[in-house]
Design a protein around this motif. Structure first.
Motif, PDB file in Angstrom:
ATOM      1  N   LYS A   2      50.336  42.114  53.496  1.00 49.86           N
ATOM      2  CA  LYS A   2      50.004  42.814  54.733  1.00 49.86           C
ATOM      3  C   LYS A   2      48.684  42.296  55.303  1.00 49.86           C
ATOM      4  O   LYS A   2      48.571  42.055  56.502  1.00 49.86           O
ATOM      5  CB  LYS A   2      49.927  44.318  54.474  1.00 49.86           C
ATOM      6  CG  LYS A   2      49.816  45.158  55.732  1.00 49.86           C
ATOM      7  CD  LYS A   2      49.950  46.635  55.408  1.00 49.86           C
ATOM      8  CE  LYS A   2      49.965  47.471  56.672  1.00 49.86           C
ATOM      9  NZ  LYS A   2      50.128  48.915  56.381  1.00 49.86           N
ATOM     10  N   THR A   3      47.709  42.113  54.436  1.00 52.40           N
ATOM     11  CA  THR A   3      46.426  41.580  54.889  1.00 52.40           C
ATOM     12  C   THR A   3      46.586  40.161  55.429  1.00 52.40           C
ATOM     13  O   THR A   3      46.017  39.803  56.463  1.00 52.40           O
ATOM     14  CB  THR A   3      45.426  41.583  53.717  1.00 52.40           C
ATOM     15  OG1 THR A   3      45.248  42.927  53.258  1.00 52.40           O
ATOM     16  CG2 THR A   3      44.082  41.013  54.142  1.00 52.40           C
ATOM     17  N   ILE A   4      47.370  39.348  54.735  1.00 51.17           N
ATOM     18  CA  ILE A   4      47.582  37.959  55.165  1.00 51.17           C
ATOM     19  C   ILE A   4      48.235  37.921  56.538  1.00 51.17           C
ATOM     20  O   ILE A   4      47.849  37.136  57.416  1.00 51.17           O
ATOM     21  CB  ILE A   4      48.438  37.221  54.120  1.00 51.17           C
ATOM     22  CG1 ILE A   4      47.628  36.998  52.847  1.00 51.17           C
ATOM     23  CG2 ILE A   4      48.940  35.892  54.672  1.00 51.17           C
ATOM     24  CD1 ILE A   4      48.432  36.457  51.693  1.00 51.17           C
ATOM     25  N   TRP A   9      46.980  34.624  58.365  1.00 48.93           N
ATOM     26  CA  TRP A   9      46.660  33.613  57.376  1.00 48.93           C
ATOM     27  C   TRP A   9      47.916  33.041  56.718  1.00 48.93           C
ATOM     28  O   TRP A   9      47.825  32.433  55.646  1.00 48.93           O
ATOM     29  CB  TRP A   9      45.748  34.205  56.295  1.00 48.93           C
ATOM     30  CG  TRP A   9      44.381  34.575  56.772  1.00 48.93           C
ATOM     31  CD1 TRP A   9      43.749  34.135  57.889  1.00 48.93           C
ATOM     32  CD2 TRP A   9      43.465  35.483  56.130  1.00 48.93           C
ATOM     33  NE1 TRP A   9      42.507  34.690  58.007  1.00 48.93           N
ATOM     34  CE2 TRP A   9      42.287  35.527  56.932  1.00 48.93           C
ATOM     35  CE3 TRP A   9      43.502  36.237  54.964  1.00 48.93           C
ATOM     36  CZ2 TRP A   9      41.194  36.306  56.601  1.00 48.93           C
ATOM     37  CZ3 TRP A   9      42.414  37.011  54.629  1.00 48.93           C
ATOM     38  CH2 TRP A   9      41.260  37.048  55.436  1.00 48.93           C
ATOM     39  N   ASP A  10      49.078  33.243  57.329  1.00 44.56           N
ATOM     40  CA  ASP A  10      50.334  32.822  56.708  1.00 44.56           C
ATOM     41  C   ASP A  10      50.311  31.347  56.338  1.00 44.56           C
ATOM     42  O   ASP A  10      50.582  30.971  55.187  1.00 44.56           O
ATOM     43  CB  ASP A  10      51.514  33.093  57.659  1.00 44.56           C
ATOM     44  CG  ASP A  10      51.527  34.505  58.201  1.00 44.56           C
ATOM     45  OD1 ASP A  10      50.535  34.906  58.824  1.00 44.56           O
ATOM     46  OD2 ASP A  10      52.551  35.202  58.023  1.00 44.56           O
ATOM     47  N   SER A  11      50.007  30.512  57.307  1.00 50.94           N
ATOM     48  CA  SER A  11      50.068  29.060  57.097  1.00 50.94           C
ATOM     49  C   SER A  11      49.043  28.608  56.072  1.00 50.94           C
ATOM     50  O   SER A  11      49.323  27.748  55.229  1.00 50.94           O
ATOM     51  CB  SER A  11      49.852  28.321  58.420  1.00 50.94           C
ATOM     52  OG  SER A  11      50.826  28.698  59.374  1.00 50.94           O
ATOM     53  N   GLN A  12      47.846  29.181  56.115  1.00 49.34           N
ATOM     54  CA  GLN A  12      46.791  28.755  55.202  1.00 49.34           C
ATOM     55  C   GLN A  12      47.123  29.127  53.754  1.00 49.34           C
ATOM     56  O   GLN A  12      46.947  28.316  52.841  1.00 49.34           O
ATOM     57  CB  GLN A  12      45.451  29.384  55.610  1.00 49.34           C
ATOM     58  CG  GLN A  12      44.877  28.829  56.910  1.00 49.34           C
ATOM     59  CD  GLN A  12      45.459  29.507  58.139  1.00 49.34           C
ATOM     60  OE1 GLN A  12      46.389  30.301  58.037  1.00 49.34           O
ATOM     61  NE2 GLN A  12      44.923  29.187  59.306  1.00 49.34           N
ATOM     62  N   ILE A 841      40.299  46.034  60.418  1.00 45.08           N
ATOM     63  CA  ILE A 841      39.847  46.460  59.092  1.00 45.08           C
ATOM     64  C   ILE A 841      40.932  47.388  58.564  1.00 45.08           C
ATOM     65  O   ILE A 841      41.052  48.522  59.028  1.00 45.08           O
ATOM     66  CB  ILE A 841      38.496  47.184  59.152  1.00 45.08           C
ATOM     67  CG1 ILE A 841      37.435  46.256  59.752  1.00 45.08           C
ATOM     68  CG2 ILE A 841      38.065  47.636  57.762  1.00 45.08           C
ATOM     69  CD1 ILE A 841      36.094  46.920  59.971  1.00 45.08           C
ATOM     70  N   PRO A 842      41.756  46.938  57.618  1.00 43.09           N
ATOM     71  CA  PRO A 842      42.894  47.753  57.187  1.00 43.09           C
ATOM     72  C   PRO A 842      42.463  49.024  56.469  1.00 43.09           C
ATOM     73  O   PRO A 842      41.335  49.139  55.976  1.00 43.09           O
ATOM     74  CB  PRO A 842      43.665  46.824  56.229  1.00 43.09           C
ATOM     75  CG  PRO A 842      43.083  45.469  56.411  1.00 43.09           C
ATOM     76  CD  PRO A 842      41.703  45.665  56.913  1.00 43.09           C
ATOM     77  N   ASP A 844      43.820  50.216  53.659  1.00 42.59           N
ATOM     78  CA  ASP A 844      43.748  49.935  52.230  1.00 42.59           C
ATOM     79  C   ASP A 844      43.017  48.620  52.021  1.00 42.59           C
ATOM     80  O   ASP A 844      43.505  47.558  52.426  1.00 42.59           O
ATOM     81  CB  ASP A 844      45.151  49.846  51.619  1.00 42.59           C
ATOM     82  CG  ASP A 844      45.889  51.176  51.711  1.00 42.59           C
ATOM     83  OD1 ASP A 844      45.224  52.212  51.526  1.00 42.59           O
ATOM     84  OD2 ASP A 844      47.109  51.170  51.966  1.00 42.59           O
ATOM     85  N   PRO A 845      41.837  48.636  51.402  1.00 43.33           N
ATOM     86  CA  PRO A 845      41.104  47.378  51.189  1.00 43.33           C
ATOM     87  C   PRO A 845      41.826  46.467  50.199  1.00 43.33           C
ATOM     88  O   PRO A 845      42.392  46.937  49.204  1.00 43.33           O
ATOM     89  CB  PRO A 845      39.754  47.852  50.629  1.00 43.33           C
ATOM     90  CG  PRO A 845      40.045  49.191  50.020  1.00 43.33           C
ATOM     91  CD  PRO A 845      41.135  49.798  50.837  1.00 43.33           C
ATOM     92  N   THR A 846      41.833  45.189  50.495  1.00 47.35           N
ATOM     93  CA  THR A 846      42.473  44.206  49.632  1.00 47.35           C
ATOM     94  C   THR A 846      41.474  43.110  49.323  1.00 47.35           C
ATOM     95  O   THR A 846      40.879  42.527  50.230  1.00 47.35           O
ATOM     96  CB  THR A 846      43.712  43.593  50.311  1.00 47.35           C
ATOM     97  OG1 THR A 846      44.645  44.627  50.602  1.00 47.35           O
ATOM     98  CG2 THR A 846      44.366  42.566  49.405  1.00 47.35           C
ATOM     99  N   MET A 847      41.268  42.852  48.034  1.00 37.99           N
ATOM    100  CA  MET A 847      40.374  41.781  47.607  1.00 37.99           C
ATOM    101  C   MET A 847      41.191  40.726  46.887  1.00 37.99           C
ATOM    102  O   MET A 847      42.082  41.038  46.095  1.00 37.99           O
ATOM    103  CB  MET A 847      39.288  42.330  46.668  1.00 37.99           C
ATOM    104  CG  MET A 847      38.451  43.458  47.262  1.00 37.99           C
ATOM    105  SD  MET A 847      37.491  42.936  48.688  1.00 37.99           S
ATOM    106  CE  MET A 847      36.271  41.910  47.893  1.00 37.99           C
ATOM    107  N   PHE A 848      40.862  39.461  47.160  1.00 41.33           N
ATOM    108  CA  PHE A 848      41.543  38.356  46.507  1.00 41.33           C
ATOM    109  C   PHE A 848      40.724  37.915  45.297  1.00 41.33           C
ATOM    110  O   PHE A 848      39.486  37.932  45.330  1.00 41.33           O
ATOM    111  CB  PHE A 848      41.725  37.182  47.471  1.00 41.33           C
ATOM    112  CG  PHE A 848      42.615  37.506  48.640  1.00 41.33           C
ATOM    113  CD1 PHE A 848      43.992  37.501  48.508  1.00 41.33           C
ATOM    114  CD2 PHE A 848      42.075  37.837  49.869  1.00 41.33           C
ATOM    115  CE1 PHE A 848      44.813  37.806  49.577  1.00 41.33           C
ATOM    116  CE2 PHE A 848      42.882  38.141  50.947  1.00 41.33           C
ATOM    117  CZ  PHE A 848      44.260  38.128  50.798  1.00 41.33           C
ATOM    118  N   GLU A 849      41.415  37.507  44.263  1.00 44.71           N
ATOM    119  CA  GLU A 849      40.729  37.052  43.057  1.00 44.71           C
ATOM    120  C   GLU A 849      39.883  35.827  43.381  1.00 44.71           C
ATOM    121  O   GLU A 849      40.337  34.902  44.060  1.00 44.71           O
ATOM    122  CB  GLU A 849      41.747  36.709  41.969  1.00 44.71           C
ATOM    123  CG  GLU A 849      41.102  36.289  40.654  1.00 44.71           C
ATOM    124  CD  GLU A 849      42.133  35.960  39.595  1.00 44.71           C
ATOM    125  OE1 GLU A 849      41.734  35.642  38.470  1.00 44.71           O
ATOM    126  OE2 GLU A 849      43.324  36.017  39.909  1.00 44.71           O
TER     127      GLU A 849
END
Length: 879
Positions: A2-4, A9-12, A841-842, A844-849
């Protein structure tokens, strides 16, 4: 995802996944290349060994008669199958060692301290439910001290509020009581059972009722009282199936406030002695927060010991004791009035809250003009019946993906094909790379190997003298010439094996890569509805287990099918030249074998499909349990989840056990029939009158007949095994045809480079629903948000606020109506052009590793100076 998608950021991220896959592919190619070389060595070894053996006999003067040659060839052929299987055995041993080492390193990781908390049975004369003395703790991921010198005693029935600035140690204090962080010194004593509400809601996949009960028996009176205290009654009225409505993975179809209240209700229903609540009012509106505090904390839990972390100042005066945290230490303790008089630091927190309220009141006057403009614009563009409100909705519906009206089921059972594997699956696999042009060359290489191998054996049997009394070869050639011809034929067959092994490896890995790329593109481009209704385990199962079969096994399995068929055809050709009478019994026995195969295959195929489906719940349950490990341990439900996980493993193992049993059933019958054919062939050749056939050729027939039983079983076995493995191809192909979102870019409808320049958003009769069979969530929304203004969208939890935002980003496509931003209908342009021009700013916060730097700038588009400038601004505004 959802964040992507929201950030475009789909292509990246697709590129990042491809890079990771490329690294994996390079290692797969190295492994498979070694496998191909090993196959060449072991397939060619019988020919090399026989050549060396015959050459040594010639050098030592041992006469090579037809009997000795045929005996040697028969011995080499008997050793051929074990030699062929040796590379697989070595590969399995290597894989087992790697897996064992990985599991060993995992089991040696640090575990939760078992003695971090001393649990004391409730009751007795003790007045304190929680006692912390001289506590010094640190997190496992850091050597820095998280809490220092904590001394706290909580009497039974007390309400303790914990407050402080961000990062002061409030959540760490609760984790210390739960025993979730590493204790360096001090003691923690807890009397009675605990219930825990984490800061980030943890929701199980299942119905709302299952989440609230959390393993407890259903008691209607207590359940209804809990639901009312947690303000869930109105939410149940919104859902078509009430509390039996299914929650998606991670509560994906629930708003933040709904998830928070569900986990509060879960804690309340447990009827524990001690309640640890980590910022329980952060995700709910003010009205609902007040209801929760009065009816829940001050009502149904009034006799319980409660320790709650909060930033809301209005909930502090009711606490018996307020604990102010600062830099991992307890800075102040006392009642609200006492702390306000101390003039140390607590009043600064309250003052900051008051200043924020004053700021809100100050800007209210400036928004009145905007509101009048909004209403006036709405009056001009809307029906007179809707002029009382700028944004009107006929009925409030829950936010998120809706559930089935009849059953409340959001996540449907995993799709499973039935019947035989379709020819289109085989065709799709064989033609995935270059239209399948290399497949005939693989078959030709194996056929050439078989022909040259038979020719070399036939040559030795025919050319060598029949007995030792006759030293002259039957063809009038010297033994040097005979051995040279044999060597050339053996070398040619080995070369064909090398070509075949390289082609199988190359085509197999290229096909696996093509199918993986197709699946990856299809999944990345899938709409959010797909991710809302599909557990992550289903996707990971295909991307890991099934893809591993495609990478390492399926090419070899299909190859073995063709190779075993070519081998048995060669054997049949040799036998037909000598003793065609064998086919009197061979043909009916083959018919029986085929009947067994047709009887066995449907069972094995469905068992393999069931096994593939049963793996998904294991991945899903395990990942879900890891995410909520702290909550599970706090409630004391560790054994229940372990038992549940083991039950899922049993469900996965059960079809495999029956599958192995079916394999043994088939193998036993095929071996019996094959041995019967070989015995009949041998008796027939022995009883034929002398002179009817050449003894040398008869010996060659016996040599090949030795393996006839093995080959006959091998053909059936390889066909069945390949069909079982093709199920992985079938499952991957299912995810290569997912219905895609709208195009990312529409070339002839691209917006101007500076769009949107003003930011005026106009909704015209907008209707949104999450599925065709569901009612509309947003109904006939008609209003205009003026550009360069700050618009507040308010409403009760589940009223459609988030849905309105998702509609602007086209996360959900409009059923009717349109959204126009700066005179451009957003439904007419590409998704990348739309989402890349907006920011969000969603909820639900999402953090990437990875690093903090990587999360601030995932695409690495900015310099370190730019990132630090933004980061410093945020830190300064926080302080």
């Amino acid at each position: 995802m959802k964040t992507i998608k929201l950030q475009s950021w789909d292509s990246q991220f697709l590129g990042k996944l491809k890079c990771l896959r490329e690294v994996e592919r390079s290692w797969l190619w190295k492994s498979l290349r070694l496998t191909a070389i090993t196959a060449f060595i072991f397939w060619g070894s019988p020919a090399f060994i026989s050549t060396i053996t015959f050459g040594a006999c010639l050098m030592m003067g041992v006469p090579l008669t037809a009997g000795r040659v045929l005996s040697a060839l028969a011995t080499f052929r008997m050793l051929q199958d074990p030699i062929f299987n040796l590379p697989d055995l070595l590969s399995v041993i290597a894989q087992a060692k790697v897996s064992a080492d990985r599991i060993t390193s995992y089991l040696q990781e640090e575990e939760v301290q078992q003695d971090a908390v001393e649990y004391v049975p409730p009751g007795g004369d003790e007045r304190f439910d929680v006692e912390i003395e001289s506590e010094l703790v640190s997190s496992r991921s850091s050597s820095n001290v998280t809490l220092d010198g904590i001394d706290l005693r909580v009497k039974r029935g007390m309400r303790v509020a914990v407050c402080g600035t961000v990062g002061s140690g409030k959540s760490s204090l609760l984790s210390c009581i739960l025993g979730e962080i590493h204790k360096l010194s001090g003691t923690v004593k807890v009397r009675g059972t605990k219930a825990y509400v984490p800061q980030c809601p943890w929701i199980l996949t299942g119905s709302i009722r299952d989440n609230i009960l959390f393993g407890k028996a259903y008691e209607s009176e207590r359940y209804e009282r809990t639901v009312q205290a947690c303000a869930m009654v109105k939410d149940f009225e919104l859902f078509s199936c009430g509390d039996l409505t299914e929650i998606g993975e991670r509560g994906i179809n629930m708003s933040g406030g709904q998830k928070q209240r569900i986990q509060i209700a879960r804690a309340v229903y447990q009827d524990a002695d001690i309640y640890l609540l980590d910022d329980p009012f952060s995700a709910v509106d003010a009205h609902t927060g007040t209801h929760l505090f009065q009816d829940c904390l001050m009502g149904i839990l009034r006799d319980k010991t409660i320790i709650y972390v909060t930033h809301q100042v209005e909930f502090l005066p009711a606490a018996d004791v307020i604990v102010v945290m600062q830099n991992g230490k307890i800075a102040q303790t006392g009642k609200f009035d006492e702390l306000m008089k101390q003039n140390v630091g607590f009043e600064a927190l309250v003052g900051a809250h008051s200043q924020a309220l004053e700021l809100v009141h100050a800007v209210e006057s400036s928004t009145q003009q905007t509101t009048s403009l909004l209403v006036a614009d709405q009056e001009e563009n809307s029906d007179p019946s809707r002029t009382s409100k700028p944004c009107q909705q006929q009925q409030r519906d829950p936010v998120g993906v809706g559930t089935d009206n009849q059953s409340g089921k959001l996540v449907q059972d995993e799709e499973r094909e039935t019947g035989s594997i379709g020819k289109e699956v085989y065709w799709s696999y064989l033609t995935a790379v270059k239209g399948g042009v290399l497949v005939p060359f693989i078959v030709l290489a194996q056929s050439s190997f078989q022909v040259l191998q038979i020719a070399s054996n036939y040559w030795m049997a025919w050319a060598c003298p029949p007995t030792s009394d006759s030293n002259e070869p039957a063809v009038g050639l010297g033994m040097d010439t005979i051995l040279l011809v044999y060597t050339l034929l053996a070398a040619g067959s080995a070369l064909c094996v090398l070509v075949r092994a390289i082609l199988v490896t190359t085509v197999g890995l290229s096909t696996a890569e093509k199918l993986f790329t197709d699946m990856l593109h299809s999944v990345i481009r899938a709409p959010m509805q797909f991710f809302d209704s599909t557990p992550t385990g289903r996707i990971l199962n295909r991307a890991s287990t099934d893809q591993s079969v495609l990478d390492l096994e399926i090419g070899q399995r299909l190859g073995w099918c063709a190779f075993s068929i070519i081998q048995i055809l060669g054997t049949i050709a040799v036998m037909s030249q000598v003793a065609w009478e064998v086919f009197v019994i061979f043909i009916p026995v083959t018919a029986v074998c085929i009947w067994y195969q047709q009887y066995y295959t449907p069972t094995a195929r469905e068992l393999a499909r069931l096994s593939g489906i049963q793996l998904t719940p294991i991945l899903h349950h395990f990942s879900e349990s890891l995410a909520g490990a702290a909550t599970i341990r706090a409630f004391g439900h560790g054994e229940r989840f372990i038992t549940g996980n083991l039950g899922l493993v049993d469900n996965y193992s059960r079809p495999w056990f029956h599958n192995v049993s079916a394999m043994e059933w088939l193998s036993f019958r095929l071996n019996v029939l094959s041995n019967f054919v070989f015995a009949f062939s041998l008796v027939l050749l022995v009883t034929l009158p002398e002179g009817i056939i050449n003894p040398s050729i008869a010996g060659l027939a016996v040599t090949y007949g030795i393996n006839l039983n093995v080959l006959q079983a091998s053909v059936i076995w390889n066909i069945c095994n390949a069909e079982n493995k093709m199920i992985s191809v079938e499952r991957v192909l299912q995810y290569t045809n997912i219905k895609s979102e709208a195009p990312l870019v529409i070339e002839d409808r691209r917006p101007p480079p500076n769009w949107p320049s003003i930011g005026t958003i106009c909704f015209k009769n907008l209707q949104i629903r999450y599925a065709e069979h569901l009612p509309s969530v947003l109904k006939n929304i008609s209003c205009t948000f003026p550009g360069k203004r700050k618009i507040g969208v308010v409403g009760r939890t589940g009223s459609g606020k988030s849905t309105l935002t998702q509609a602007i980003f086209r996360m959900v496509e409009a059923r009717e109506g349109s959204i126009i931003i700066d005179d451009i209908d957003i439904s007419k342009i590409g998704l990348d052009d739309l989402r890349s021009r907006l920011s969000i700013i969603p909820q639900d916060p999402t953090m990437f590793e990875g690093t903090v730097r990587g999360n601030l700038d995932p695409l690495c588009q900015y310099t370190d100076f730019d990132v630090w400038e933004v980061f410093s601004t945020i830190l300064l505004s926080h302080h």
